[in-house]
Scaffold this motif. Structure first.
Motif, PDB file in Angstrom:
ATOM      1  N   GLY A 200     -88.156  27.544  41.109  1.00  0.00           N
ATOM      2  CA  GLY A 200     -89.146  27.436  42.170  1.00  0.00           C
ATOM      3  C   GLY A 200     -89.515  26.010  42.511  1.00  0.00           C
ATOM      4  O   GLY A 200     -90.598  25.750  43.058  1.00  0.00           O
ATOM      5  N   LEU A 201     -88.627  25.052  42.215  1.00  0.00           N
ATOM      6  CA  LEU A 201     -88.915  23.652  42.513  1.00  0.00           C
ATOM      7  C   LEU A 201     -89.071  23.443  44.021  1.00  0.00           C
ATOM      8  O   LEU A 201     -88.470  24.163  44.821  1.00  0.00           O
ATOM      9  N   PRO A 202     -89.857  22.470  44.449  1.00  0.00           N
ATOM     10  CA  PRO A 202     -90.088  22.259  45.879  1.00  0.00           C
ATOM     11  C   PRO A 202     -88.787  21.994  46.633  1.00  0.00           C
ATOM     12  O   PRO A 202     -87.946  21.212  46.185  1.00  0.00           O
ATOM     13  N   GLN A 203     -88.629  22.690  47.755  1.00  0.00           N
ATOM     14  CA  GLN A 203     -87.513  22.475  48.687  1.00  0.00           C
ATOM     15  C   GLN A 203     -86.152  22.768  48.074  1.00  0.00           C
ATOM     16  O   GLN A 203     -85.133  22.252  48.533  1.00  0.00           O
ATOM     17  N   TRP A 204     -86.083  23.613  47.036  1.00  0.00           N
ATOM     18  CA  TRP A 204     -84.794  23.833  46.386  1.00  0.00           C
ATOM     19  C   TRP A 204     -83.784  24.456  47.341  1.00  0.00           C
ATOM     20  O   TRP A 204     -82.566  24.265  47.177  1.00  0.00           O
ATOM     21  N   GLN A 205     -84.239  25.183  48.349  1.00  0.00           N
ATOM     22  CA  GLN A 205     -83.305  25.801  49.289  1.00  0.00           C
ATOM     23  C   GLN A 205     -82.492  24.757  50.060  1.00  0.00           C
ATOM     24  O   GLN A 205     -81.375  25.027  50.502  1.00  0.00           O
ATOM     25  N   TYR A 206     -83.047  23.548  50.207  1.00  0.00           N
ATOM     26  CA  TYR A 206     -82.333  22.502  50.942  1.00  0.00           C
ATOM     27  C   TYR A 206     -81.130  21.970  50.169  1.00  0.00           C
ATOM     28  O   TYR A 206     -80.321  21.222  50.725  1.00  0.00           O
ATOM     29  N   ALA A 207     -81.007  22.333  48.895  1.00  0.00           N
ATOM     30  CA  ALA A 207     -79.795  21.970  48.151  1.00  0.00           C
ATOM     31  C   ALA A 207     -78.574  22.673  48.720  1.00  0.00           C
ATOM     32  O   ALA A 207     -77.440  22.266  48.447  1.00  0.00           O
ATOM     33  N   PHE A 208     -78.778  23.709  49.521  1.00  0.00           N
ATOM     34  CA  PHE A 208     -77.670  24.458  50.120  1.00  0.00           C
ATOM     35  C   PHE A 208     -77.475  24.090  51.581  1.00  0.00           C
ATOM     36  O   PHE A 208     -76.808  24.805  52.324  1.00  0.00           O
ATOM     37  N   THR A 209     -78.051  22.981  52.003  1.00  0.00           N
ATOM     38  CA  THR A 209     -77.848  22.473  53.349  1.00  0.00           C
ATOM     39  C   THR A 209     -76.970  21.236  53.288  1.00  0.00           C
ATOM     40  O   THR A 209     -76.750  20.659  52.220  1.00  0.00           O
ATOM     41  N   SER A 210     -76.483  20.807  54.449  1.00  0.00           N
ATOM     42  CA  SER A 210     -75.612  19.634  54.494  1.00  0.00           C
ATOM     43  C   SER A 210     -76.382  18.344  54.236  1.00  0.00           C
ATOM     44  O   SER A 210     -75.800  17.352  53.797  1.00  0.00           O
ATOM     45  N   TYR A 211     -77.693  18.329  54.480  1.00  0.00           N
ATOM     46  CA  TYR A 211     -78.457  17.103  54.301  1.00  0.00           C
ATOM     47  C   TYR A 211     -79.243  17.077  53.008  1.00  0.00           C
ATOM     48  O   TYR A 211     -79.845  16.048  52.671  1.00  0.00           O
ATOM     49  N   GLY A 212     -79.281  18.162  52.249  1.00  0.00           N
ATOM     50  CA  GLY A 212     -79.837  18.143  50.908  1.00  0.00           C
ATOM     51  C   GLY A 212     -81.352  18.017  50.866  1.00  0.00           C
ATOM     52  O   GLY A 212     -82.039  18.026  51.892  1.00  0.00           O
ATOM     53  N   ILE A 213     -81.873  17.875  49.650  1.00  0.00           N
ATOM     54  CA  ILE A 213     -83.316  17.812  49.450  1.00  0.00           C
ATOM     55  C   ILE A 213     -83.807  16.386  49.633  1.00  0.00           C
ATOM     56  O   ILE A 213     -83.030  15.437  49.631  1.00  0.00           O
ATOM     57  N   SER A 214     -85.120  16.241  49.786  1.00  0.00           N
ATOM     58  CA  SER A 214     -85.723  14.928  50.012  1.00  0.00           C
ATOM     59  C   SER A 214     -85.706  14.101  48.727  1.00  0.00           C
ATOM     60  O   SER A 214     -85.612  14.649  47.631  1.00  0.00           O
ATOM     61  N   PRO A 215     -85.812  12.773  48.849  1.00  0.00           N
ATOM     62  CA  PRO A 215     -85.852  11.926  47.642  1.00  0.00           C
ATOM     63  C   PRO A 215     -87.002  12.287  46.702  1.00  0.00           C
ATOM     64  O   PRO A 215     -86.848  12.224  45.484  1.00  0.00           O
ATOM     65  N   GLN A 216     -88.149  12.653  47.247  1.00  0.00           N
ATOM     66  CA  GLN A 216     -89.272  13.026  46.389  1.00  0.00           C
ATOM     67  C   GLN A 216     -88.951  14.285  45.596  1.00  0.00           C
ATOM     68  O   GLN A 216     -89.238  14.367  44.398  1.00  0.00           O
ATOM     69  N   ALA A 217     -88.331  15.278  46.262  1.00  0.00           N
ATOM     70  CA  ALA A 217     -87.956  16.510  45.563  1.00  0.00           C
ATOM     71  C   ALA A 217     -86.882  16.238  44.516  1.00  0.00           C
ATOM     72  O   ALA A 217     -86.852  16.880  43.460  1.00  0.00           O
ATOM     73  N   LYS A 218     -86.000  15.272  44.780  1.00  0.00           N
ATOM     74  CA  LYS A 218     -84.953  14.936  43.818  1.00  0.00           C
ATOM     75  C   LYS A 218     -85.545  14.401  42.517  1.00  0.00           C
ATOM     76  O   LYS A 218     -84.996  14.646  41.434  1.00  0.00           O
ATOM     77  N   GLN A 219     -86.656  13.687  42.622  1.00  0.00           N
ATOM     78  CA  GLN A 219     -87.297  13.178  41.412  1.00  0.00           C
ATOM     79  C   GLN A 219     -87.766  14.340  40.532  1.00  0.00           C
ATOM     80  O   GLN A 219     -87.606  14.304  39.306  1.00  0.00           O
ATOM     81  N   TRP A 220     -88.315  15.382  41.163  1.00  0.00           N
ATOM     82  CA  TRP A 220     -88.731  16.557  40.392  1.00  0.00           C
ATOM     83  C   TRP A 220     -87.512  17.278  39.830  1.00  0.00           C
ATOM     84  O   TRP A 220     -87.549  17.800  38.715  1.00  0.00           O
ATOM     85  N   PHE A 221     -86.423  17.329  40.594  1.00  0.00           N
ATOM     86  CA  PHE A 221     -85.198  17.973  40.110  1.00  0.00           C
ATOM     87  C   PHE A 221     -84.647  17.255  38.890  1.00  0.00           C
ATOM     88  O   PHE A 221     -84.125  17.876  37.971  1.00  0.00           O
ATOM     89  N   ASN A 222     -84.751  15.928  38.878  1.00  0.00           N
ATOM     90  CA  ASN A 222     -84.242  15.167  37.730  1.00  0.00           C
ATOM     91  C   ASN A 222     -85.139  15.342  36.510  1.00  0.00           C
ATOM     92  O   ASN A 222     -84.673  15.267  35.374  1.00  0.00           O
ATOM     93  N   MET A 223     -86.417  15.579  36.745  1.00  0.00           N
ATOM     94  CA  MET A 223     -87.332  15.760  35.627  1.00  0.00           C
ATOM     95  C   MET A 223     -87.219  17.164  35.039  1.00  0.00           C
ATOM     96  O   MET A 223     -87.207  17.346  33.827  1.00  0.00           O
ATOM     97  N   TYR A 224     -87.091  18.177  35.915  1.00  0.00           N
ATOM     98  CA  TYR A 224     -86.980  19.569  35.476  1.00  0.00           C
ATOM     99  C   TYR A 224     -85.679  20.136  36.033  1.00  0.00           C
ATOM    100  O   TYR A 224     -85.646  20.648  37.150  1.00  0.00           O
ATOM    101  N   LYS A 225     -84.622  19.995  35.262  1.00  0.00           N
ATOM    102  CA  LYS A 225     -83.289  20.380  35.730  1.00  0.00           C
ATOM    103  C   LYS A 225     -83.233  21.880  36.019  1.00  0.00           C
ATOM    104  O   LYS A 225     -83.577  22.699  35.162  1.00  0.00           O
ATOM    105  N   PRO A 226     -82.781  22.253  37.216  1.00  0.00           N
ATOM    106  CA  PRO A 226     -82.563  23.679  37.480  1.00  0.00           C
ATOM    107  C   PRO A 226     -81.465  24.236  36.590  1.00  0.00           C
ATOM    108  O   PRO A 226     -80.490  23.560  36.270  1.00  0.00           O
ATOM    109  N   ILE A 227     -81.606  25.498  36.195  1.00  0.00           N
ATOM    110  CA  ILE A 227     -80.596  26.159  35.360  1.00  0.00           C
ATOM    111  C   ILE A 227     -79.586  26.798  36.297  1.00  0.00           C
ATOM    112  O   ILE A 227     -79.590  28.008  36.521  1.00  0.00           O
ATOM    113  N   THR A 228     -78.735  26.003  36.899  1.00  0.00           N
ATOM    114  CA  THR A 228     -77.876  26.527  37.947  1.00  0.00           C
ATOM    115  C   THR A 228     -76.587  25.755  38.021  1.00  0.00           C
ATOM    116  O   THR A 228     -76.515  24.591  37.654  1.00  0.00           O
TER     117      THR A 228
END
Length: 294
Positions: A200-228
């Motif tokens: 349920g990380l912020p903007q995770w659906q944008y990982a499936f777009t061509s332009y990806g998630i925002s830099p701020q959301a990427k920081q959260w992704f790096n801190m709490y790695k999705p199990i995917t």
């Protein structure tokens, strides 16, 4: 009330533990994570599902129907504590069957002859080899909202053939804020696994777009790695925005500048500016020759 918040899931709620695929234990053991909460919902009645299907002239997919018979919607949240502040971060949601409403096709404004979503149709964006045919805002597709994504877009249950809509014609798509479609999964079960494994990380659906998630959301992704399985797609771009300092490289470069000082016996030859040597040696020798002339 049928919805009761249940914080800090444990062994006393085994059915909720099974519903979340055990991800609550992972979150609760993660650094900084607090208030892992799920809103417990009663199962939907069969007549509610039948009523929805008759009203919308659509047959629900079997896996989504079984989900509603287990819980009438889903909402799980978790926070992060930074210093003295608690920040709401993760959110996983599936609309209840009463809120599984058709994407609004009425006027976007309350003015006569105002544009509708159907006016945004672009028939030039058809299916490609790697992507299925995109949904249509007009009567060719029937679209229902599964998750409002906290205002970052909409996850939709899409019937590709129009009404009467059959269960085998459904797909799960993401509609971003610019009203572009992005394919997610073929089935609700596959989408639910994506929802859970991305925490349920912020903007995770944008990982499936061509332009990806925002830099701020990427920081959260790096801190709490999705199990995917999609995690490696995100880590490939990590170096482009994370500032990394390697002390060994910094001190190594300093040691290089000290090397010419050890070659005291070769300095007279270095004083002669010979063009035949490689650029690296000529720079170091000329740099070491200047103090000798003084």
């Amino acid at each position: 009330m049928e919805e009761t918040p249940t914080p800090l899931l444990g062994s006393n709620k085994p059915h909720l533990e099974k519903l979340t695929l055990g991800v609550t234990r992972i979150l609760e053991s993660s650094p900084g994570v607090t208030e892992v909460t799920i809103i417990e919902k009663a199962p939907a009645e069969r007549h509610m599902i039948s009523s929805w299907e008759q009203k919308n002239n659509c047959v629900l997919p079997e896996d989504l129907k079984n989900f509603y018979l287990m819980t009438n919607g889903f909402h799980m949240t978790w926070n992060v504590k930074l210093d003295e502040h608690t920040i709401p971060l993760g959110s996983m949601a599936i609309n209840s069957i009463s809120k599984l409403t058709q994407l609004n096709q009425s006027s976007l404004y309350s003015l006569p002859n105002a544009p509708t979503l159907a006016d945004l149709e672009d028939d030039t964006q058809e299916a490609s080899e790697n992507q299925p045919e995109k949904p249509h805002f007009d009567s060719r597709s029937v679209i229902f909202e599964l998750d409002p994504c906290n205002g970052n877009g909409k996850v939709c249950l899409v019937y590709k053939r129009g009404k009467p809509a059959l269960a085998q014609d459904t797909e799960i798509w993401f509609l971003d804020r610019a009203l572009y479609w992005h394919f997610l999964t073929d089935t609700f079960t596959a989408y639910y696994r994506l929802l859970i494994t991305h925490l349920g990380l912020p903007q995770w659906q944008y990982a499936f777009t061509s332009y990806g998630i925002s830099p701020q959301a990427k920081q959260w992704f790096n801190m709490y790695k999705p199990i995917t399985y999609n995690t490696n797609l995100l880590t490939e771009e990590t170096d482009s925005f994370v500032n990394k300092l390697d002390p060994s490289k910094v001190f190594k470069s300093k040691n290089k500048t000290l090397i010419p000082k050890k070659k005291g016996s070769v300095q007279p030859a270095g004083g002669q500016k010979g063009p035949a040597g490689p650029p690296s040696t000529s720079k170091s020798s000329s740099g070491s020759g200047n103090p000798v002339r003084k």
